[in-house]
Design a protein around this motif. Structure first.
Motif, PDB file in Angstrom:
ATOM      1  N   MET A   1       2.029  -3.981   0.567  1.00  0.00           N
ATOM      2  CA  MET A   1       3.447  -3.676   0.327  1.00  0.00           C
ATOM      3  C   MET A   1       4.259  -4.961   0.406  1.00  0.00           C
ATOM      4  N   SER A   2       5.351  -5.038  -0.321  1.00  0.00           N
ATOM      5  CA  SER A   2       6.228  -6.205  -0.287  1.00  0.00           C
ATOM      6  C   SER A   2       6.869  -6.318   1.093  1.00  0.00           C
ATOM      7  N   ASP A   3       7.725  -7.306   1.265  1.00  0.00           N
ATOM      8  CA  ASP A   3       8.375  -7.522   2.560  1.00  0.00           C
ATOM      9  C   ASP A   3       9.496  -6.512   2.769  1.00  0.00           C
ATOM     10  N   ALA A   4       9.165  -5.258   2.672  1.00  0.00           N
ATOM     11  CA  ALA A   4      10.161  -4.200   2.814  1.00  0.00           C
ATOM     12  C   ALA A   4      10.208  -3.717   4.256  1.00  0.00           C
ATOM     13  N   VAL A   5      11.411  -3.488   4.740  1.00  0.00           N
ATOM     14  CA  VAL A   5      11.617  -2.868   6.046  1.00  0.00           C
ATOM     15  C   VAL A   5      11.918  -1.396   5.801  1.00  0.00           C
ATOM     16  N   ILE A   6      11.078  -0.518   6.338  1.00  0.00           N
ATOM     17  CA  ILE A   6      11.266   0.926   6.173  1.00  0.00           C
ATOM     18  C   ILE A   6      11.970   1.446   7.420  1.00  0.00           C
ATOM     19  N   ARG A   7      13.133   2.031   7.244  1.00  0.00           N
ATOM     20  CA  ARG A   7      13.935   2.481   8.384  1.00  0.00           C
ATOM     21  C   ARG A   7      14.764   3.698   7.999  1.00  0.00           C
ATOM     22  N   GLU A   8      15.366   4.340   8.997  1.00  0.00           N
ATOM     23  CA  GLU A   8      16.290   5.431   8.730  1.00  0.00           C
ATOM     24  C   GLU A   8      17.586   4.861   8.154  1.00  0.00           C
ATOM     25  N   TYR A   9      18.194   5.608   7.269  1.00  0.00           N
ATOM     26  CA  TYR A   9      19.404   5.116   6.612  1.00  0.00           C
ATOM     27  C   TYR A   9      20.573   5.014   7.586  1.00  0.00           C
ATOM     28  N   GLU A  87      11.556  -2.655 -10.136  1.00  0.00           N
ATOM     29  CA  GLU A  87      10.903  -3.931  -9.845  1.00  0.00           C
ATOM     30  C   GLU A  87      10.022  -3.897  -8.596  1.00  0.00           C
ATOM     31  N   PHE A  88      10.110  -2.807  -7.812  1.00  0.00           N
ATOM     32  CA  PHE A  88       9.302  -2.713  -6.592  1.00  0.00           C
ATOM     33  C   PHE A  88       8.239  -1.616  -6.672  1.00  0.00           C
ATOM     34  N   ARG A  89       8.107  -0.977  -7.811  1.00  0.00           N
ATOM     35  CA  ARG A  89       7.111   0.082  -7.938  1.00  0.00           C
ATOM     36  C   ARG A  89       5.701  -0.505  -7.950  1.00  0.00           C
ATOM     37  N   GLY A  90       4.766   0.272  -7.408  1.00  0.00           N
ATOM     38  CA  GLY A  90       3.388  -0.185  -7.327  1.00  0.00           C
ATOM     39  C   GLY A  90       3.099  -1.043  -6.115  1.00  0.00           C
ATOM     40  N   SER A  91       4.086  -1.201  -5.239  1.00  0.00           N
ATOM     41  CA  SER A  91       3.917  -2.061  -4.064  1.00  0.00           C
ATOM     42  C   SER A  91       3.640  -1.276  -2.788  1.00  0.00           C
ATOM     43  N   GLY A  92       3.599   0.064  -2.888  1.00  0.00           N
ATOM     44  CA  GLY A  92       3.362   0.887  -1.706  1.00  0.00           C
ATOM     45  C   GLY A  92       4.622   1.374  -1.028  1.00  0.00           C
ATOM     46  N   ILE A  93       5.784   1.021  -1.569  1.00  0.00           N
ATOM     47  CA  ILE A  93       7.042   1.437  -0.945  1.00  0.00           C
ATOM     48  C   ILE A  93       7.216   2.953  -1.013  1.00  0.00           C
ATOM     49  N   GLY A  94       6.871   3.561  -2.146  1.00  0.00           N
ATOM     50  CA  GLY A  94       7.019   5.006  -2.275  1.00  0.00           C
ATOM     51  C   GLY A  94       6.203   5.757  -1.236  1.00  0.00           C
ATOM     52  N   ARG A  95       4.977   5.319  -1.018  1.00  0.00           N
ATOM     53  CA  ARG A  95       4.122   5.940  -0.005  1.00  0.00           C
ATOM     54  C   ARG A  95       4.725   5.768   1.394  1.00  0.00           C
ATOM     55  N   TYR A 123       1.145  16.291  -7.408  1.00  0.00           N
ATOM     56  CA  TYR A 123       0.598  17.106  -6.317  1.00  0.00           C
ATOM     57  C   TYR A 123      -0.528  16.343  -5.614  1.00  0.00           C
ATOM     58  N   ALA A 124      -1.386  15.684  -6.391  1.00  0.00           N
ATOM     59  CA  ALA A 124      -2.496  14.919  -5.813  1.00  0.00           C
ATOM     60  C   ALA A 124      -1.978  13.718  -5.028  1.00  0.00           C
ATOM     61  N   TRP A 125      -0.916  13.080  -5.528  1.00  0.00           N
ATOM     62  CA  TRP A 125      -0.340  11.922  -4.836  1.00  0.00           C
ATOM     63  C   TRP A 125       0.203  12.324  -3.469  1.00  0.00           C
ATOM     64  N   TYR A 126       0.953  13.415  -3.428  1.00  0.00           N
ATOM     65  CA  TYR A 126       1.487  13.874  -2.144  1.00  0.00           C
ATOM     66  C   TYR A 126       0.370  14.314  -1.199  1.00  0.00           C
ATOM     67  N   LYS A 127      -0.710  14.852  -1.753  1.00  0.00           N
ATOM     68  CA  LYS A 127      -1.825  15.284  -0.900  1.00  0.00           C
ATOM     69  C   LYS A 127      -2.422  14.106  -0.148  1.00  0.00           C
ATOM     70  N   THR A 128      -2.530  12.946  -0.809  1.00  0.00           N
ATOM     71  CA  THR A 128      -3.113  11.781  -0.140  1.00  0.00           C
ATOM     72  C   THR A 128      -2.217  11.259   0.980  1.00  0.00           C
ATOM     73  N   ILE A 129      -0.926  11.557   0.912  1.00  0.00           N
ATOM     74  CA  ILE A 129       0.019  11.042   1.909  1.00  0.00           C
ATOM     75  C   ILE A 129       0.321  12.071   2.991  1.00  0.00           C
ATOM     76  N   LEU A 130       0.616  13.301   2.577  1.00  0.00           N
ATOM     77  CA  LEU A 130       1.076  14.333   3.506  1.00  0.00           C
ATOM     78  C   LEU A 130       0.033  15.409   3.791  1.00  0.00           C
ATOM     79  N   GLY A 131      -1.039  15.435   2.995  1.00  0.00           N
ATOM     80  CA  GLY A 131      -2.034  16.490   3.155  1.00  0.00           C
ATOM     81  C   GLY A 131      -1.611  17.808   2.541  1.00  0.00           C
ATOM     82  N   THR A 132      -0.593  17.776   1.676  1.00  0.00           N
ATOM     83  CA  THR A 132      -0.074  19.007   1.084  1.00  0.00           C
ATOM     84  C   THR A 132      -0.841  19.398  -0.176  1.00  0.00           C
TER      85      THR A 132
END
Length: 272
Positions: A1-9, A87-95, A123-132
Motif C-alpha cells: 500500500m502507498s504511504d496512506a494513513v487509514i483513520r476515522e474521519y 491515481e491510488f487504485r490498485g495500491s491496497g487502499i480500498g481493502r 461479492y468475491a472481493w468483499y468475501k476475501t476482506i470481510l468473509g461475507t
C-alpha cells in the motif's frame, strides 16, 4: 500500500470526502452532502490520507438492527460507498478502508457486518476482506402504471418507520433508525420521489430513466404488490414502475457472513 494513513474521519475532512464521492460515483452534490450531514447520527467513516489529502473513504452505517420474528435484536454495521481516487487504485487502499470501516462499525456495537456490492464481481472481493457471501436475493419486477389504482399519500420518515414496523411486526426484518430513514426520504425526494403509503402498504420510490423505481415495496397480506406498484408509477408520472421483492432464486442482493442473516429476512432499504 502507498504511504496512506487509514483513520476515522474528522469534521474537517468533509469537503474533500464530498468531492471524492461526487467524482467517483457521479452523485449530485446535494445528495452527497445530505448523507454527510446526517453521518454523525447514522454512523462513521474511515479515510485514507496521503500527503495531507483524502485519497479514499469508506462509510460504516450503524443505524440498523436485525430483528428476528421472535423479537431478538442484533445491531448491524453496513459498509457503504468505498471510494478511492483513481491515481491510488490498485495500491491496497480500498481493502484497508473496508477493513477499517468494519472495525469502526464493531467499535460502535455492530454485531453483524453487511454490505451491498455494486456489481456481482465484487461479492468475491468483499468475501476475501470481510468473509461475507450473498445472504439475500431479490427479483426485479415491472408493472404498467394505472391511475385507477389505490391513492397515494406522502409520508414523513417517522410515519414511514411506524407503518413499516406495523406491517412487518411478525417477520424477520431489518429495522432502520430514524436518521437512516430520513436519508432514504431525502435520497428519494432528490430524485423526484419520496416515501409513500398506498393500498395499505408502503413504498420508497424515485425516478430513474423515465421509470418509477421502487426500492422498497411492502404490501399487506392479501394485497397484490403489482397493484401498488402501478399506482406509484401513476403518482410519479411514468408509464412503468420497477419494483423488487425478496426471491430465493433471484439476483444476488445483500452480503453478510454466512448464517448471520436469515434468508427470509425483509431488508429492502439499502444504500445503493
Amino acid at each position: 500500500m502507498s504511504d496512506a494513513v487509514i483513520r476515522e474521519y474528522r469534521g474537517g475532512d468533509i469537503p474533500e470526502m464530498s468531492a471524492l464521492w461526487q467524482a467517483v460515483f457521479d452523485d449530485s452534490e446535494g445528495l452527497v452532502n445530505s448523507f454527510l450531514q446526517l453521518l454523525p447520527d447514522m454512523g462513521t467513516a474511515a479515510v485514507a490520507e496521503v500527503n495531507g489529502k483524502i485519497a479514499g473513504a469508506a462509510y460504516a452505517v450503524t443505524g440498523m438492527e436485525l430483528v428476528s420474528a421472535s423479537g431478538k435484536v442484533q445491531t448491524c454495521g453496513y459498509i457503504y460507498a468505498v471510494a478511492v481516487a483513481p491515481e491510488f487504485r490498485g495500491s491496497g487502499i480500498g481493502r484497508a478502508l473496508t477493513e477499517r470501516s468494519a472495525e469502526l462499525a464493531r467499535d460502535r456495537g455492530a454485531e453483524i457486518i453487511c454490505t451491498l456490492p455494486a456489481e456481482e464481481s465484487l461479492y468475491a472481493w468483499y468475501k476475501t476482506i470481510l468473509g461475507t457471501e450473498c445472504a439475500l436475493h431479490r427479483q426485479r419486477l415491472e408493472a404498467e402504471s394505472a391511475a385507477a389504482a389505490p391513492p397515494v399519500q406522502s409520508l414523513s420518515s417517522s410515519e414511514y418507520g411506524q407503518r413499516r414496523e406495523a406491517l412487518l411486526s411478525d417477520r424477520c426484518r431489518m429495522r432502520p433508525s430514524h436518521t437512516t430513514l430520513e436519508f432514504q426520504r431525502r435520497f428519494c425526494e432528490e430524485l423526484g420521489g419520496g416515501l409513500y403509503a398506498c393500498g395499505g402498504g408502503i413504498c420508497a420510490a424515485y425516478l430513474e430513466d423515465r421509470a418509477a423505481v421502487i426500492k422498497e415495496l411492502i404490501a399487506p397480506d392479501g394485497t397484490d404488490a403489482a397493484v401498488i406498484a402501478a399506482s406509484m408509477g401513476a403518482e410519479l408520472g411514468t408509464k412503468l414502475a420497477v419494483y423488487y421483492l425478496p426471491a430465493p432464486d433471484g439476483e444476488p442482493y445483500l452480503a453478510a457472513i454466512p448464517g448471520e442473516i436469515p434468508s427470509d429476512c425483509v431488508w429492502n432499504i439499502t444504500f445503493d
